[in-house]
Each structure stands twice: as structure tokens, then as C-alpha cells.
Design a protein around this motif. Structure first.
Motif, mmCIF file in Angstrom:
data_model
loop_
_atom_site.group_PDB
_atom_site.id
_atom_site.type_symbol
_atom_site.label_atom_id
_atom_site.label_comp_id
_atom_site.label_asym_id
_atom_site.label_seq_id
_atom_site.Cartn_x
_atom_site.Cartn_y
_atom_site.Cartn_z
ATOM 1 N N PRO A 1 58.298 -79.291 -64.879
ATOM 2 C CA PRO A 1 57.694 -78.874 -63.609
ATOM 3 C C PRO A 1 58.068 -77.433 -63.277
ATOM 4 C CG PRO A 1 58.670 -81.034 -63.389
ATOM 5 C CD PRO A 1 59.035 -80.545 -64.747
ATOM 6 N N LYS A 2 57.089 -76.681 -62.806
ATOM 7 C CA LYS A 2 57.235 -75.270 -62.448
ATOM 8 C C LYS A 2 57.582 -74.380 -63.636
ATOM 9 C CE LYS A 2 58.330 -75.869 -57.580
ATOM 10 N NZ LYS A 2 59.281 -75.675 -56.498
ATOM 11 N N GLY A 3 57.464 -74.932 -64.852
ATOM 12 C CA GLY A 3 57.740 -74.140 -66.038
ATOM 13 C C GLY A 3 56.640 -73.131 -66.312
ATOM 14 N N VAL A 4 57.016 -72.040 -66.965
ATOM 15 C CA VAL A 4 56.050 -70.994 -67.297
ATOM 16 C C VAL A 4 56.133 -70.715 -68.789
ATOM 17 C CG1 VAL A 4 55.497 -68.547 -67.006
ATOM 18 C CG2 VAL A 4 56.134 -69.909 -65.020
ATOM 19 N N ALA B 1 51.863 -76.103 -63.009
ATOM 20 C CA ALA B 1 51.777 -76.023 -61.553
ATOM 21 C C ALA B 1 51.984 -77.405 -60.954
ATOM 22 C CB ALA B 1 50.427 -75.466 -61.150
ATOM 23 N N PRO B 2 52.560 -77.474 -59.749
ATOM 24 C CA PRO B 2 52.677 -78.772 -59.078
ATOM 25 C C PRO B 2 51.290 -79.380 -58.880
ATOM 26 C CG PRO B 2 53.826 -77.045 -57.853
ATOM 27 C CD PRO B 2 53.068 -76.374 -58.949
ATOM 28 N N SER B 3 51.203 -80.707 -58.895
ATOM 29 C CA SER B 3 49.891 -81.350 -58.854
ATOM 30 C C SER B 3 49.143 -81.074 -57.550
ATOM 31 C CB SER B 3 50.047 -82.857 -59.057
ATOM 32 O OG SER B 3 50.944 -83.368 -58.095
ATOM 33 N N ASP B 4 49.890 -80.745 -56.496
ATOM 34 C CA ASP B 4 49.212 -80.504 -55.210
ATOM 35 C C ASP B 4 48.962 -79.010 -54.973
ATOM 36 O OD1 ASP B 4 51.821 -79.705 -54.863
ATOM 37 O OD2 ASP B 4 51.968 -80.426 -52.803
ATOM 38 N N SER B 5 49.063 -78.185 -56.039
ATOM 39 C CA SER B 5 49.004 -76.738 -55.799
ATOM 40 C C SER B 5 47.632 -76.290 -55.296
ATOM 41 C CB SER B 5 49.399 -75.973 -57.050
ATOM 42 O OG SER B 5 48.525 -76.275 -58.091
ATOM 43 N N ASN B 6 46.553 -76.966 -55.725
ATOM 44 C CA ASN B 6 45.251 -76.548 -55.226
ATOM 45 C C ASN B 6 44.992 -77.004 -53.793
ATOM 46 O OD1 ASN B 6 44.601 -74.977 -57.362
ATOM 47 N ND2 ASN B 6 43.266 -76.463 -58.372
ATOM 48 N N GLU B 7 45.640 -78.104 -53.390
ATOM 49 C CA GLU B 7 45.604 -78.516 -51.984
ATOM 50 C C GLU B 7 46.260 -77.431 -51.124
ATOM 51 O OE1 GLU B 7 45.293 -82.185 -50.491
ATOM 52 O OE2 GLU B 7 43.670 -81.877 -51.926
ATOM 53 N N ARG B 8 47.416 -76.983 -51.621
ATOM 54 C CA ARG B 8 48.164 -75.962 -50.900
ATOM 55 C C ARG B 8 47.378 -74.652 -50.859
ATOM 56 N NH1 ARG B 8 53.890 -75.063 -53.286
ATOM 57 N NH2 ARG B 8 53.584 -77.272 -53.673
ATOM 58 N N ALA B 9 46.764 -74.310 -51.996
ATOM 59 C CA ALA B 9 45.967 -73.084 -52.054
ATOM 60 C C ALA B 9 44.831 -73.138 -51.037
ATOM 61 C CB ALA B 9 45.407 -72.892 -53.463
#
Ligand SMILES: [Zn+2]
Ligand SMILES: [Zn+2]
Lengths: 209, 208
Positions: free
Chosen positions: A29-32, A46-54
Motif C-alpha cells: 500500500p502506498k508503494g511507488v 494508490a489507496p482504493s478510495d483515492s478517486n473518491e477522495r479526488a
């Protein structure tokens, strides 16, 4: 479909800066993942909810954008005469002053591109969230990709600060509502762009279409 | 060590928009990304020619951008023409050292260094250099990021024109230097986006 690489077993990622081909690996998680040869960014987990947050951040930025463009950036008082200007008002003065090329450039980089990017991103995120056919999502993402380097809200904000200092010697300055809103807008645009998980978006768009 | 796999060598193309790697068509047609429909290129078309063309135009305009006034101020005390450098000098002498440095960096140093860096990148690729590839790639990343900050003075002029134009004390107009300066920023940005950083690494395969 014959041109499609078999993406079910192995996915490849090509480095955009040196073209080295990498196997797509699952990251923590959060790895690049970075290119082993040139160090360029490849992909991230990316965290699974990142597009919700975006989406939440982009919607907030849309509201801030409207406020930042309605209210004056700052006001000025010179010997009893009071003047103030909005961003669009400033572009208009330049245009009327026959500096049309410069006015166009300022309009494009501080109003048009940030607005198009924000509205476009919000629309794509709404489409993704609804899981629908995704009308316009693909051309909008192409467009965002192309215009992104031209959005310069943060540079504009620094320009405002420089002008404030220059004018402080000759006049009384009254900071306007939009000055602070532009500061917040800059943060929210950056945050929503950073949260946006483009890889997940493309995978989802491909699945829908 | 084996030579690194290059997408083009093994018949693959990477999409520049959605980054999907797909098989290049065997026919001579223009390839399109199967996922997003963007045109696929092995390398950005005519990368070096376009980079040089935009860069040379920017270098030529850099002269009027710095010599011509970016702002004309007329007041009771007469007319004053400010170039970018005299604006920086004004900030410095009025005690705003930090801002003077910021404007100097953004308006003078960044565009200059960006043009030099682009010339180094394009020139070294043209000569087939295999040295400092990682550093050159990093340099490319840096100039892509830093170039936009040169727009700073254009915004300063915009705000000053809008606010001071109507006042009774003075009137400020954008000078011809402002248009030249804006053009320099736009042209260096076009030059940087035309450059394909993958060209830096193509030389390795030819050398080995
Ligand atoms: Zn790489
Ligand atoms: Zn694509």
C-alpha cells in the motif's frame, strides 16, 4: 484485439523517460515503482478510495474557483481613490490596453486551463463513480493530459504577492477575498490531481467500454 | 548484462496518454492505442527538429524580452520604462531582497538555464553521447517542472496594469517586452515538450 498484448497473465509498463520495459508487480500500500535505469516514476499502489477522495477535492476546488474569480483579489487606495480588480477584470484591462497576446496568455493559463482541468476531472470522476458507459471520459482525459502543464495558478499567486509588495510603497493595500481563496484553490487543485489514480481510471474505462 | 529491452525493438508500443503497452501493427499504418485511441509513436515525431526550432525562436526572443520595457509607467513625475532587470533592481533597492531574488530566479535565471539545458539535451542526443544519461534524464525532469515559474512577471504586470491604470496618480501599460517575454516562456515550454527523453537512452543500444 489482435494488437492487444495478453494483459491477463503479465502486464508490462514502459518507462516514459527511457523506454525500459518493466513487469508490473504488486506493490505494498502506498508503494511507488520507479524505473531501475533512470529513476522515473512508473506507477504506484494508490489507496482504493483515492478517486473518491479526488472527487471530493475536485468539487471543493470547483467552488473555490468560482469564489476566486468573482471576488476582487485585492483593493488599493491611493489618495482617496479606491480601485480593486478581479482576475478576469485584470485580463480585460490588458485586452483593452492593446496587450492582447499577453491578455490571452494570462486568460489561458490562469482561468481557462485550471477551469477545464477541474471540470474535466470532476466529470471523469463522476462518470467513474457511476460506473456508466463513460461519455466523453476518454477524450477529456486526453485533453487534461495535454493542457496540464499550462495551468499556473500557483505561479499566479506568487505574482500577486510580488505585486502587493511593489504597490505597498505607493498605496494602502486591502487584501480581497479572492487572494485567500486563490491560496486554497492552489492547494486543492494539487491535492485532487495527486489523489487521482489514472491507472485505475483507465482500467475501469476499458472494462466499461 | 543483457541490453535492456526497448519496446520498439521487440515490436511493442507504449501509449503516451494511458501508458498501455501494446503490440505494434505489422502494417505501415499509423498505430492507435487499443485502449484510449491515442496515436502511438515509437518516439515523438521529429523530436529534435521541433525542439531546436522552438528553442532557437525562444533564444532570439529572449533578447527583446530583456531589453524592451515590460511595463511603461507615466505619472506626474514623468514617464518610466521598466525592463525585467530594472524591476528587479527596484525591488532590491527598496529592501525586498527575498522578492528581488525570487523574481530574478523566475524571470532571468530559469528561462536562461532552461534554454541552455535544452540545448545540452538536444545537442548531446544529436552527437550520440552515452555519458551522464541518468543525470541528463533528471535534467529533463527538472526543466519540465521549472519552466512555468517564468510566467511570474507577466502576472505581476497584469495586476499592476489593472490596478494602477485607473488611478489618478499614474497609469501603467504593458510594454512590448511583456509580449516577447510571454513568447519566450511559451516557446521554451513547447521546446521541452517536443523533446523525447527516451532519445537519451537510445544511444546505449547502438553503442553496445
Ligand atoms: Zn526509465
Ligand atoms: Zn492509450
Amino acid at each position: 484485439m489482435a494488437n492487444n498484448l495478453d494483459t491477463s497473465s503479465v502486464t508490462f509498463v514502459a518507462c516514459q523517460e527511457c523506454d525500459l520495459l518493466h513487469r508490473h508487480a504488486t506493490l505494498p500500500p502506498k508503494g511507488v515503482a520507479r524505473c531501475v535505469r533512470c529513476g522515473a516514476f512508473l506507477y504506484r499502489q494508490a489507496p482504493s478510495d483515492s478517486n473518491e477522495r479526488a472527487l471530493a477535492l475536485a468539487l471543493t476546488a470547483c467552488i473555490l474557483f468560482v469564489i476566486a474569480n468573482i471576488y476582487p483579489i485585492f483593493g488599493l487606495e491611493v489618495q482617496g481613490t479606491h480601485t480593486s480588480t478581479t482576475l478576469f477584470g485584470a485580463v480585460e484591462s490588458l485586452w483593452d490596453d492593446n496587450s492582447r497576446a499577453v491578455a490571452t496568455l494570462v486568460f489561458f493559463t490562469t482561468i481557462f486551463v485550471p477551469a477545464a482541468e477541474l471540470i474535466g476531472l470532476t466529470w471523469v470522476l463522476v462518470v467513474l463513480r457511476s460506473g456508466s458507459q463513460g461519455w466523453g471520459a476518454v477524450p477529456i482525459l486526453h485533453f487534461i493530459e495535454r493542457v496540464k502543464p499550462w495551468g499556473m495558478v500557483e505561479v499566479f499567486l506568487l505574482g500577486v504577492l510580488v505585486s502587493l509588495v511593489k504597490l505597498a510603497h505607493i498605496a494602502i493595500i486591502e487584501p480581497g477575498m479572492a487572494l485567500f481563496t486563490f491560496g486554497a484553490l492552489m492547494v486543492f487543485i494539487a491535492a485532487s490531481a495527486a489523489s487521482f489514480d489514472a491507472d485505475a481510471a483507465w482500467v475501469q474505462l476499458e472494462a466499461v467500454n | 548484462m543483457n541490453p535492456a529491452p526497448i519496446t520498439a525493438r521487440i515490436g511493442l508500443l507504449a501509449c503516451e496518454v494511458c501508458r498501455l503497452v501494446s503490440r505494434a501493427p505489422s502494417t505501415g499504418d499509423v498505430a492507435h492505442c487499443p485502449r484510449c485511441g491515442a496515436a502511438l509513436h515509437t518516439r515523438k515525431p521529429a523530436s529534435l527538429v521541433r525542439t531546436w526550432a522552438f528553442l532557437i525562436a525562444a533564444m532570439i526572443l529572449y533578447v527583446p524580452a530583456n531589453v524592451l520595457p515590460i511595463m511603461d509607467t507615466s505619472s506626474l513625475f514623468g514617464t518610466q520604462n521598466d525592463t525585467i532587470l530594472s524591476g528587479i533592481a527596484f525591488l532590491w533597492t527598496s529592501g525586498s531582497y527575498v522578492l528581488a531574488m525570487v523574481v530574478f530566479f523566475a524571470s532571468v535565471l530559469v528561462p536562461l538555464l532552461k534554454m541552455i539545458a535544452l540545448a545540452i539535451l538536444a545537442g548531446s542526443v544529436q552527437m550520440g553521447s552515452v555519458r551522464y544519461r541518468r543525470t541528463r534524464t533528471r535534467l529533463y525532469r527538472l526543466i519540465e517542472f521549472a519552466g512555468r515559474w517564468s510566467m511570474l512577471d507577466i502576472y505581476v504586470v497584469t495586476i499592476l496594469v489593472a490596478l494602477v491604470q485607473v488611478s489618478t496618480l499614474a497609469s501603467i501599460h504593458a510594454g512590448p517586452g511583456a509580449a516577447a517575454f510571454g513568447a519566450v516562456v511559451v516557446l521554451t515550454m513547447f521546446s521541452a515538450t517536443s523533446f523525447d527523453p527516451r532519445l537519451i537512452w537510445d544511444t546505449q543500444e547502438e553503442a553496445s
